[in-house]
Design a protein around this motif. Structure first.
Motif, mmCIF file in Angstrom:
data_model
loop_
_atom_site.group_PDB
_atom_site.id
_atom_site.type_symbol
_atom_site.label_atom_id
_atom_site.label_comp_id
_atom_site.label_asym_id
_atom_site.label_seq_id
_atom_site.Cartn_x
_atom_site.Cartn_y
_atom_site.Cartn_z
ATOM 1 N N PHE A 86 0.835 -1.218 0.000
ATOM 2 C CA PHE A 86 0.000 0.000 0.000
ATOM 3 C C PHE A 86 0.868 1.265 0.000
ATOM 4 C CE2 PHE A 86 -3.398 -2.678 2.319
ATOM 5 C CZ PHE A 86 -3.963 -3.063 1.118
ATOM 6 N N THR A 87 1.923 1.192 0.770
ATOM 7 C CA THR A 87 2.791 2.379 0.871
ATOM 8 C C THR A 87 3.577 2.594 -0.416
ATOM 9 O OG1 THR A 87 3.017 1.952 3.243
ATOM 10 C CG2 THR A 87 4.595 3.481 2.256
ATOM 11 N N THR A 88 3.968 1.503 -1.066
ATOM 12 C CA THR A 88 4.741 1.613 -2.308
ATOM 13 C C THR A 88 3.946 2.312 -3.396
ATOM 14 O OG1 THR A 88 5.975 -0.397 -1.774
ATOM 15 C CG2 THR A 88 5.991 0.315 -4.079
ATOM 16 N N VAL A 89 2.659 2.070 -3.448
ATOM 17 C CA VAL A 89 1.819 2.747 -4.440
ATOM 18 C C VAL A 89 1.918 4.270 -4.272
ATOM 19 C CG1 VAL A 89 -0.537 3.082 -5.256
ATOM 20 C CG2 VAL A 89 0.253 0.780 -4.649
ATOM 21 N N GLN A 90 1.828 4.739 -3.023
ATOM 22 C CA GLN A 90 1.938 6.201 -2.771
ATOM 23 C C GLN A 90 3.327 6.712 -3.101
ATOM 24 O OE1 GLN A 90 0.119 8.640 -2.756
ATOM 25 N NE2 GLN A 90 -0.427 9.351 -0.686
ATOM 26 N N VAL A 91 4.334 5.893 -2.819
ATOM 27 C CA VAL A 91 5.700 6.314 -3.144
ATOM 28 C C VAL A 91 5.851 6.494 -4.647
ATOM 29 C CG1 VAL A 91 8.125 5.584 -3.140
ATOM 30 C CG2 VAL A 91 6.718 5.255 -1.093
ATOM 31 N N ILE A 92 5.272 5.586 -5.418
ATOM 32 C CA ILE A 92 5.346 5.695 -6.881
ATOM 33 C C ILE A 92 4.619 6.958 -7.369
ATOM 34 C CG2 ILE A 92 4.622 4.598 -9.033
ATOM 35 C CD1 ILE A 92 5.038 1.904 -7.651
ATOM 36 N N ILE A 93 3.429 7.215 -6.798
ATOM 37 C CA ILE A 93 2.672 8.430 -7.187
ATOM 38 C C ILE A 93 3.496 9.677 -6.900
ATOM 39 C CG2 ILE A 93 0.639 9.818 -6.683
ATOM 40 C CD1 ILE A 93 -0.883 7.201 -6.137
ATOM 41 N N CYS A 94 4.091 9.739 -5.719
ATOM 42 C CA CYS A 94 4.890 10.921 -5.346
ATOM 43 C C CYS A 94 6.126 11.050 -6.227
ATOM 44 C CB CYS A 94 5.305 10.828 -3.878
ATOM 45 S SG CYS A 94 3.937 11.007 -2.720
ATOM 46 N N ALA A 95 6.748 9.909 -6.547
ATOM 47 C CA ALA A 95 7.950 9.968 -7.384
ATOM 48 C C ALA A 95 7.626 10.512 -8.768
ATOM 49 C CB ALA A 95 8.570 8.566 -7.481
ATOM 50 N N VAL A 96 6.528 10.022 -9.350
ATOM 51 C CA VAL A 96 6.133 10.534 -10.667
ATOM 52 C C VAL A 96 5.789 12.016 -10.594
ATOM 53 C CG1 VAL A 96 4.414 10.315 -12.504
ATOM 54 C CG2 VAL A 96 5.341 8.255 -11.419
ATOM 55 N N TRP A 97 5.076 12.368 -9.529
ATOM 56 C CA TRP A 97 4.684 13.785 -9.361
ATOM 57 C C TRP A 97 5.922 14.677 -9.269
ATOM 58 C CZ3 TRP A 97 2.514 15.908 -4.130
ATOM 59 C CH2 TRP A 97 2.214 17.287 -4.258
ATOM 60 N N LEU A 98 6.862 14.294 -8.437
ATOM 61 C CA LEU A 98 8.054 15.131 -8.238
ATOM 62 C C LEU A 98 8.928 15.177 -9.478
ATOM 63 C CD1 LEU A 98 9.104 14.120 -4.610
ATOM 64 C CD2 LEU A 98 7.812 16.126 -5.344
ATOM 65 N N SER A 99 8.920 14.133 -10.252
ATOM 66 C CA SER A 99 9.754 14.126 -11.452
ATOM 67 C C SER A 99 9.134 14.898 -12.608
ATOM 68 C CB SER A 99 10.039 12.672 -11.885
ATOM 69 O OG SER A 99 8.818 12.010 -12.213
ATOM 70 N N VAL A 100 7.815 14.886 -12.683
ATOM 71 C CA VAL A 100 7.143 15.576 -13.790
ATOM 72 C C VAL A 100 6.961 17.061 -13.505
ATOM 73 C CG1 VAL A 100 5.019 15.702 -15.151
ATOM 74 C CG2 VAL A 100 5.986 13.470 -14.560
ATOM 75 N N SER A 101 6.353 17.390 -12.385
ATOM 76 C CA SER A 101 6.081 18.796 -12.040
ATOM 77 C C SER A 101 6.061 18.926 -10.529
ATOM 78 C CB SER A 101 4.755 19.267 -12.639
ATOM 79 O OG SER A 101 4.493 20.602 -12.309
ATOM 80 N N SER A 102 7.237 19.086 -9.984
ATOM 81 C CA SER A 102 7.353 19.095 -8.525
ATOM 82 C C SER A 102 6.964 20.453 -7.959
ATOM 83 C CB SER A 102 8.783 18.751 -8.119
ATOM 84 O OG SER A 102 9.674 19.743 -8.613
ATOM 85 N N PRO A 103 6.542 20.497 -6.706
ATOM 86 C CA PRO A 103 6.265 21.784 -6.048
ATOM 87 C C PRO A 103 7.539 22.617 -5.927
ATOM 88 C CG PRO A 103 5.296 19.958 -4.838
ATOM 89 C CD PRO A 103 6.206 19.351 -5.858
ATOM 90 N N LEU A 104 7.399 23.926 -6.123
ATOM 91 C CA LEU A 104 8.533 24.850 -6.063
ATOM 92 C C LEU A 104 8.131 26.092 -5.282
ATOM 93 C CD1 LEU A 104 9.785 24.661 -9.764
ATOM 94 C CD2 LEU A 104 10.901 23.652 -7.759
ATOM 95 N N PRO A 105 9.115 26.803 -4.707
ATOM 96 C CA PRO A 105 8.791 28.069 -4.021
ATOM 97 C C PRO A 105 8.206 29.068 -5.016
ATOM 98 C CG PRO A 105 11.005 27.331 -3.470
ATOM 99 C CD PRO A 105 10.535 26.472 -4.589
ATOM 100 N N TYR A 106 7.264 29.852 -4.545
ATOM 101 C CA TYR A 106 6.555 30.782 -5.430
ATOM 102 C C TYR A 106 6.253 32.069 -4.659
ATOM 103 C CZ TYR A 106 2.598 32.845 -7.947
ATOM 104 O OH TYR A 106 1.758 33.707 -8.580
ATOM 105 N N ARG A 107 6.545 33.213 -5.303
ATOM 106 C CA ARG A 107 6.242 34.521 -4.705
ATOM 107 C C ARG A 107 4.903 34.991 -5.261
ATOM 108 N NH1 ARG A 107 10.835 37.737 -2.841
ATOM 109 N NH2 ARG A 107 12.694 36.430 -2.801
ATOM 110 N N ASP A 108 3.928 35.054 -4.415
ATOM 111 C CA ASP A 108 2.594 35.483 -4.841
ATOM 112 C C ASP A 108 2.499 36.992 -4.688
ATOM 113 O OD1 ASP A 108 -0.004 35.807 -5.509
ATOM 114 O OD2 ASP A 108 -0.850 34.604 -3.883
ATOM 115 N N LEU A 109 2.551 37.706 -5.847
ATOM 116 C CA LEU A 109 2.471 39.171 -5.843
ATOM 117 C C LEU A 109 1.077 39.658 -6.180
ATOM 118 C CD1 LEU A 109 5.753 39.863 -7.835
ATOM 119 C CD2 LEU A 109 5.460 39.861 -5.354
#
Length: 845
Positions: free
Chosen positions: A701-724
């Motif tokens: 069960f945990t490996t499935v989430q790890v795979i989802i997170c890995a794909v997410w971080l490799s494709v379009s990972s969260p980054l710092p953002y300045r909201d003006l």
């Protein structure tokens, strides 16, 4: 201009019988070998014989009765009253210049110059009658005199009177040289081809006054002018020059000498009622004296006057003690002052006994000097040569006429290429005014003071003095030169000015005070541009200068300070360990971690008891470990977002919570499997779902989430953002999700496991057992689902750091729910109800 002028010029031939001369005598000037009097052409004039005679019109008096416009009777100059000293000085400047030229062996050699000066009485009819008499050779008092016509006229003082003279004498090509007519309209060579002057045009004076108001910061100015061409055109030029500069006219009043008392009272009412503290005045000095007296009677002494040349140097006003309080501090534009060597000695040598026919000198003596035998040592406007202004203009006019005559009479230069074929020469006995006009246009000589003199059309180059009326210890006013205007160059010594308050501080005259930095000008509807309100700049906008018309928006990375005067860098806003919210959440997270560790240690200590060993104690310890990580992962959401912090926080949150839910799901499945195995034919169920399978299920069960997170971080990972985008002085520093699909899959998978766990726990809640752990899991999962269902709208609607706080709160709330609902009852039994911590009790119904 009077209405009778429009029909006067065509009617000139009808006036000739009244003048007593043949009209043809006007056109050619003849030699005058004899005059009926050596001095005093009439009761109110001056004259001297000569081979060539120049005419002069000077206002020795400034009041006269209404003229008889029917011309049925000759004008009686004897009725003119209110004698003036200064014009008599002007007349003697003409006399002195003629005498000086007659002694000059290089200028008009062999030609004796004469003059004929008449009193214009400061009125149009007298001025016109005098001019016609001069050019026709007629005598005002006698029609049978053998007087001679003049080829040119020097005069008059008033612009309106000079306009009349120039238009009347224009068809005859008789040159008119004025010493004081400064109206800008007279510069028009198409309309006034025969006009010249030795005073600058009012255009330059008005331009100078406009520059002074701008230089001294006066934006709210009143104006009073004489009701004629001189006053109205000067104000018109002033208005045109100040247009677009931020200077406004508060009011404009006119004064007509025919209605002097009424107009002065009206002008005084306006001055008294107006908020303008600076008053621009184009009046004749006598009219200005009446206005100052009226203001003094009303005790209006806080006005700063800006004077035109017509009264800025008036000795009559300066010497009047009644005007001290109201006229102190006057700043004015004055005709430039220049010395005339030997002129003072000439004036002081005068005496009525030496000029028995000079009634003007006799009138001066009787009214001013009483029984004085000589003018030596006498101080008066007549003998004062320290400020020769109009007097010097008259002096220059005579020299200009003499040089033109010299050119005309120099027959040896008839064929000179310098002059060209269009210029001719004439003998003294046959001077043509038209020919003299041609030579006058080309006059160019050096004055006795060594200065170049020439005409630019009708005008001379603009040169002015700037003067100031300053108080003396004797309680009188004196004239002080504070600057000079030469063409477009203005030089002023502001530190030398004494203002109407008696101080050196420039008075303020504004309709509205200048808007300070941090505000902008807001126009008042229906009012001049100088009258406005000041409005504070909006947030994010600044103005750093006084009187800003608009506020400037700060760049994106900056925001306005509290005073709206400067843009300062925006303050970064994020959920920090230093602010109250961050400290509170950190404290709660640490407390949860400590509590989880305490439960873990407590269970380790009691690991051999039936309650701890029941339902796979290994999963219980793994669940406690995952709960501790849940509490700790909330701390990743606090602090300045960085690239790795943004990547780790969501991935850690997703994986740890799946680990936690996997443990709960497997424990629930174990409970169901245990009771199912007790049924007949199901004994092998627990054998296929033993500890190894349970650990494998958690890992899967945990490996499935790890795979989802890995794909997410490799494709379009969260980054710092300045909201003006949010308006305010702060920049929101946050972690941008990156891929919304990835984040949704992480939350969706957590929701799936939570829902499945809740469903299975709910089905197993009523299984027969004194300690059915499914009940605890059911309560914990109800809390978990409630927290995360409310999290989604709260997270979406919360800006900046509050979104992080909402997510931390959800993590902590759900973690505490799991910890308390699952492990608190077990701790209670172990500590307080040990009798229930037996295998027998747990297996009973």
């Amino acid at each position: 201009m009077p209405p009778w002028l429009s029909w006067l010029t065509p009617a000139i031939p009808l006036l000739l019988p009244w003048l007593g001369r043949d009209w043809s005598g006007m056109v050619q000037a003849t030699v005058c070998s004899r005059w009926d009097r050596s001095v005093g052409l009439d009761d109110r004039g001056l004259s001297q014989e000569g081979e060539v005679v120049i005419g002069g019109l000077i206002p020795f008096h400034n009041l006269a009765p209404a003229p008889d416009l029917s011309f049925s009777q000759p004008l009686d100059l004897q009725s003119c009253v209110n004698f003036q000293e200064e014009p008599l000085q002007w007349a003697h400047a003409l006399v002195f210049a003629v005498d000086e030229i007659n002694r000059n062996h290089f200028l008009l050699p062999g030609v004796r110059l004469g003059y004929r000066i008449l009193d214009s009485c400061s009125q149009h009819p007298w001025s016109l009658r005098g001019a016609l008499s001069l050019v026709s050779g007629g005598n005002i008092r006698s029609r049978t005199s053998s007087d001679c016509p003049v080829p040119l006229v020097i005069g008059d003082a008033s612009s309106t009177q000079t306009i009349i003279l120039a238009r009347t004498l224009g068809p005859l090509s008789v040159p008119v040289i004025s010493y004081q007519a400064s109206c800008g309209c007279l510069s028009d060579r198409q309309e006034f081809p025969n006009f010249f002057r030795t005073i600058p045009s009012d255009v330059y004076q008005a331009l100078t006054m406009a520059r002074l108001t701008w230089l001294l910061g006066w934006t709210w100015v009143g104006a009073i002018a004489v009701d004629n061409d001189y006053g109205r055109l000067a104000i018109q030029v002033f208005e045109e020059e100040i247009r677009g500069t931020g200077v406004c006219l508060a009011f404009f009043e006119t004064v007509n000498r025919a209605n002097l008392v009424r107009d002065v009272k009206r002008a005084a009412d306006t001055v008294q009622a107006s908020t303008a503290r600076v008053i621009l005045v184009f009046l004749w000095y006598t009219d200005m004296g009446a206005l100052l007296l009226e203001l003094g009677r009303r005790n209006v002494t806080d006005r700063q006057f800006l004077a035109s040349e017509a009264w800025s140097t008036s000795g009559q006003l300066l010497r009047n003690p009644a005007l001290f309080n109201v006229a102190q501090g006057v700043v004015g534009v004055a005709i430039r002052s220049a010395p005339i060597p030997g002129f003072e000695a000439h004036l002081r040598s005068l005496h009525p006994s030496r000029r028995p026919g000079d009634v003007l000198l006799k009138e001066l003596w009787e009214t001013e000097f009483g029984g004085a035998e000589t003018l030596e040592g006498v101080q008066s406007p007549f003998t004062d040569t320290s400020q020769l202004r109009i007097t010097y203009n008259v002096y220059l006019a005579v020299y200009a006429a003499a040089h033109a005559l010299h050119s005309l009479l120099s027959c040896s230069q008839r064929d000179s290429p310098t002059w060209g074929s269009s210029f001719t020469c004439s003998p003294p006995h046959n001077i043509s005014p038209a020919e003299l006009l041609q030579h006058l246009n080309q006059v160019n000589f050096t004055t006795p003071l060594g200065e170049p003199f020439y005409f630019r059309g009708a005008d001379v180059p603009a040169v002015y003095d700037l003067v100031n009326w300053q108080a003396t210890p004797q309680g009188l006013l004196k004239l002080v030169t504070i600057g000079r205007v030469d063409g477009s160059n203005l030089h002023i010594n502001q530190s030398a000015i004494q203002w109407n308050t008696g101080s050196k501080t420039v008075p303020v005259s504004v309709c509205s005070d200048s808007c300070p930095p941090g505000t902008r000008v807001a126009r008042k509807k229906g009012e001049p541009v100088c009258c406005f309100d000041c409005i504070s700049c909006a947030e994010g906008e600044v103005s750093n200068t006084t009187g800003s018309m608009q506020c400037d928006r700060c760049p994106l990375e900056f925001w306005s300070n509290s005073h709206r005067t400067a843009c300062v860098p925006r303050q970064l806003e994020f959920l920090s360990f230093n602010d109250v919210m961050g400290v509170t959440l950190t404290t709660v997270a640490v407390c949860g971690t400590v509590a989880t560790v305490a439960v873990f240690m407590f269970f380790v200590y009691h690991r051999h008891t039936p309650l701890v060993r029941a339902n796979n104690s290994e999963l219980s310890f793994l669940l406690l470990l995952s709960l501790k990580l849940c509490f700790l992962c909330s701390l990743v959401f606090i602090g300045r977002p960085s690239v790795w912090a943004c990547r780790i926080r969501q991935a850690a949150f997703g994986v740890i919570f799946v680990l936690c839910l996997s443990c709960l799901l497997v424990k629930t499945i174990v409970v169901l499997a245990a009771f199912r195995s007790a049924r007949p034919g199901a004994g092998q169920l627990m054998r296929w779902f033993g500890p190894g399978q349970q650990r494998g299920s958690v890992f899967l069960f945990t490996t499935v989430q790890v795979i989802i997170c890995a794909v997410w971080l490799s494709v379009s990972s969260p980054l710092p953002y300045r909201d003006l985008g949010l308006k305010g002085s702060k920049v929101i520093l946050e972690c941008e999700i990156g891929s919304v699909v990835g984040f949704s899959l992480v939350l969706g998978y957590i929701g799936l496991l939570a829902s499945l766990c809740l469903l299975l726990a709910f089905l197993a809640r009523k299984l027969p057992d004194n300690f059915n752990e499914a009940k605890l899991i059911t309560f914990s999962m109800l809390i978990f689902c409630a927290v995360w269902i409310s999290f989604i709208p709260a997270y979406i609607s919360s800006p900046g750091k509050y979104a992080d706080a909402v997510e931390i709160f959800a993590i902590l709330a759900s973690s505490f729910g799991l910890l308390l609902c699952i492990f608190a009852p077990k701790c209670y039994i172990i500590l307080l109800r040990p009798e229930r911590n037996t295998k027998k009790h747990m297996m009973s119904n």
